[in-house]
Design an enzyme around this catalytic site. Structure first.
Site, mmCIF file in Angstrom:
data_model
loop_
_atom_site.group_PDB
_atom_site.id
_atom_site.type_symbol
_atom_site.label_atom_id
_atom_site.label_comp_id
_atom_site.label_asym_id
_atom_site.label_seq_id
_atom_site.Cartn_x
_atom_site.Cartn_y
_atom_site.Cartn_z
ATOM 1 N N CYS A 130 49.902 -37.147 -20.131
ATOM 2 C CA CYS A 130 48.589 -36.515 -20.254
ATOM 3 C C CYS A 130 48.540 -35.585 -21.462
ATOM 4 O O CYS A 130 49.071 -34.481 -21.410
ATOM 5 C CB CYS A 130 48.291 -35.744 -18.963
ATOM 6 S SG CYS A 130 46.757 -34.821 -19.014
ATOM 7 N N CYS A 133 47.105 -32.142 -20.939
ATOM 8 C CA CYS A 133 47.958 -31.268 -20.127
ATOM 9 C C CYS A 133 49.167 -30.809 -20.924
ATOM 10 O O CYS A 133 49.493 -29.634 -20.965
ATOM 11 C CB CYS A 133 48.451 -32.016 -18.894
ATOM 12 S SG CYS A 133 47.179 -32.971 -18.054
ATOM 13 N N ASP A 134 49.852 -31.757 -21.539
ATOM 14 C CA ASP A 134 51.175 -31.467 -22.079
ATOM 15 C C ASP A 134 51.230 -31.351 -23.600
ATOM 16 O O ASP A 134 52.258 -30.935 -24.136
ATOM 17 C CB ASP A 134 52.166 -32.545 -21.604
ATOM 18 C CG ASP A 134 52.316 -32.543 -20.083
ATOM 19 O OD1 ASP A 134 51.972 -31.511 -19.466
ATOM 20 O OD2 ASP A 134 52.763 -33.550 -19.515
#
Ligand code: FAD
Length: 309
Positions: A130, A133-134
């Site tokens: 993701c 997200c990351d």
């Protein structure tokens, strides 16, 4: 019978259960595993108002919050089919059937995996799925993106603004992303694109990712990326957990996502859905929670208008 039966115990399911139970109606929640994808997440930095948390901690808080409302929680059970009789019948793999006047489907999704050596071993230690997200965890580093479809090229463009360098590896001989995305990616000088590349192994030092091996499908040669790789983003598809609906009348789109409207309603009366299992364009924790709340309120509206008791 329940008034609202929530299927799924991730952020969408937990939010739906809380919103339903707060209306004072009989609410059940059935899930294979409470917490959903959140349980597989280490650092979470975009759960608004909480600058940093970790997956298992957030999942525990979700469960505790749901438990405060006397929701009937059934875990370790898989839904196998949804039938529409006088009430809605959720059939479980165990053979049992749960009956409800309305249903919120929130069974989430899973990232399609490459299935190569190193992927499982270095998950959360360089292997990521993701970019929203990351991505920021790889600031200033070199990363690879596997997959040259829309999600892969979007990820590459997104990451190129954060990391030092992005290499995209696509299995086919051309990128499958929209032309406008491909043009944008090609215009960025810290993105390299390699086509005809079959990723064969994600390499690491035993602790974290440090490289990647692929086969050049034209020459048949095995090659290694000559970079100091810190991360590999696998972008080969997000698969909704909706296989159990294939014999139901719930409308799914081409890739199996549950079609919903702005109230979370599906095509079937009394059946609502929320989160990553649906056609919602962005798949994130805060978005799933909002969608779960919406679906529960949609279901409540349906109940107060329906004569079935
Ligand atoms: P899920 O979390 O997928 O939950 C689905 C639930 O349904 C689970 O309880 C599951 O057991 C259950 N279930 C599935 N099938 C069945 C069935 N047949 N019968 C019964 N139960 C079933 N998002 C962010 O906002 N920030 C992040 O930092 C972030 N990091 C991520 C890192 C990773 C590694 C991953 C995989 C995802 C990340 N995401 C992040 C995305 C986020 O986790 C999802 O968007 C969110 O969890 C979706 O919530 P959901 O409730 O729709 O589904």
């Amino acid at each position: 019978a329940y008034d609202v039966l929530v299927v799924g115990g991730g952020p969408a399911g937990a939010a739906a259960a809380i919103y339903a139970a707060r209306k004072g109606i009989r609410t059940g929640l059935v899930a294979e595993r409470f917490g959903g994808q959140v349980m597989d997440t280490v650092g979470i930095e975009n759960f608004i108002s909480v600058p940093y948390t970790e997956g298992p901690k957030l999942a525990a808080s979700l469960e505790q919050h749901v438990k405060e409302y006397g929701v009937d929680i059934i875990t370790g059970q898989r839904a196998a089919n949804l039938a529409h009789n006088q009430l809605l019948d959720l059939e479980l793999q165990s053979g049992a059937t749960l009956k409800s006047r309305s249903i919120v489907l929130a069974t989430g999704a899973r990232w399609r995996q490459l299935g190569v050596p190193g992927e499982e071993e270095y998950k959360t230690r360089g292997v990521a799925y993701c970019p929203h997200c990351d991505g920021p965890f790889f600031k200033g580093k070199q990363v690879a993106v596997i997959g040259g479809g829309n999600s892969g090229i979007e990820a590459a463009i997104d990451l190129a603004g954060i990391v030092q360098h992005v290499t995209v590896l696509e299995f086919a001989d051309t990128l499958r992303a929209d032309e406008v995305l491909v043009r944008k990616a090609r215009s960025m000088d810290n993105i390299d694109i390699i086509t005809n590349a079959q990723t064969t192994e994600i390499l690491g030092d035993g602790n974290k990712v440090n490289g990647l091996q692929y086969t050049d499908r034209v020459s048949g040669e095995s090659k290694q990326l000559q970079l100091q790789l810190a991360g590999v983003f696998v972008q080969i598809g997000l698969v909704p957990n909706t296989e159990f609906l294939k014999d139901s009348e719930v409308e799914l789109n081409r890739i199996g996502e549950i079609t919903i409207d702005e109230r979370g309603a599906t095509n079937l009366p009394g059946v609502y859905a929320a989160g990553d299992a649906t056609t919602v364009p962005y798949k994130q924790i805060v978005i799933s929670m909002g969608a779960g709340a919406t679906a529960a309120l949609g279901a409540f509206d349906y109940l107060i208008r329906s004569s079935v008791s």
